[in-house]
Design an enzyme around this catalytic site. Structure first.
Site, short mmCIF file in Angstrom:
data_model
loop_
_atom_site.label_atom_id
_atom_site.label_comp_id
_atom_site.label_asym_id
_atom_site.label_seq_id
_atom_site.Cartn_x
_atom_site.Cartn_y
_atom_site.Cartn_z
CE LYS A 241 -4.30 0.45 2.27
NZ LYS A 241 -5.40 0.22 3.35
C1 E4P Z 1 -8.32 0.37 3.70
O1 E4P Z 1 -7.53 0.05 2.93
C2 E4P Z 1 -8.41 1.59 4.35
O2 E4P Z 1 -7.38 1.97 4.90
C3 E4P Z 1 -9.47 1.66 5.14
O3 E4P Z 1 -10.86 0.97 4.63
C4 E4P Z 1 -9.94 3.01 5.75
O4 E4P Z 1 -11.18 2.89 6.77
P1 E4P Z 1 -11.56 4.20 7.76
O5 E4P Z 1 -11.75 5.39 6.83
O6 E4P Z 1 -12.78 3.59 8.43
O7 E4P Z 1 -10.35 4.42 8.50
#
Ligand code: E4P
Length: 215
Positions: free
Chosen positions: A83
């Protein structure tokens, strides 16, 4: 549409996996902090459990640092998808990593032009954060719609991974729009399963079954 769980908690991941619908996992630094294990240990354990893409986020914010960290994360397990934040240095790193065959999930996407640039850099996945857009008074799913359309217009191979999902409505809209993946917390996966008519219907069948004459 593929279903990923948005969690770094092994017990949660096991629970979702047991339901038979899990295609992969996404983590982020906040989820890893909550899980309370060293990052590499946690990612390796998740990869050994789930036969699918497992997103692990770099912490560096400069191109050289991102590339170095990405190579280390990718070496942990073949399931790892790295990521990378949607910043200029991030996209430069994505371009280099794509050339090396390292899969990337470009994260923190909040606009269509950002998504187009990520695809051009060679991102494997783009993660629009729909819940956070809604929280700020926007319409996160409208962004997913735009990205899916733009990618289709130009046959771009990057997969749209709807992230920051907060409700079954996000999930259903993502599937209707044609998002390739939705990553969903366990609490929402459980909501996807629930319907009051299923529960009351089952209760009625079990009650009526008591009246079936015994052989
Ligand atoms: C996933 O890849 C993201 O980091 C995550 O869905 C973020 O979610 P949030 O906005 O609930 O923290």
């Amino acid at each position: 549409m593929k279903l990923f769980i948005d969690s770094a908690d092994l017990a949660e991941i096991k629970e979702a996996q047991a339901m038979g619908a899990l295609d992969g996992v996404t983590t982020n630094p906040s989820l890893l902090a909550k899980a309370g294990r060293p990052m590499r240990q946690a990612i390796t354990a998740i990869c050994e459990l789930v036969d699918g893409p497992v997103s692990a986020e770099v912490l560096a914010t400069d191109t050289d640092g991102i590339v170095k960290e990405a190579r280390e994360l990718a070496a942990l397990h073949p399931n790892v998808v790295v990521k990378v934040p949607l910043i200029a240095d991030g996209l430069k790193a994505v371009r280099i990593l794509a050339g090396e065959g390292i899969r990337t999930n470009v994260t923190l996407c909040f606009s269509a032009p950002q998504a187009l640039l990520a695809a051009k850099a060679g991102a494997t996945y783009i993660s629009p954060f729909v819940g956070r857009i809604d929280d700020a008074g926007g319409d996160g799913m409208e962004l997913v719609e735009q990205i899916v359309l733009i990618y289709r217009n130009y046959d771009l191979e990057t997969e749209v991974l709807t992230a920051s999902v907060r409700s079954p409505v996000h999930f259903v809209r993502a599937a209707l729009i044609g998002s390739h993946v939705a990553t969903v917390p366990l609490s929402v996966i459980k909501q996807l399963l629930k319907h009051p008519l299923t529960d009351s219907g089952l209760a009625r069948f079990l009650e009526d079954a008591k009246k079936i004459p015994k052989a």
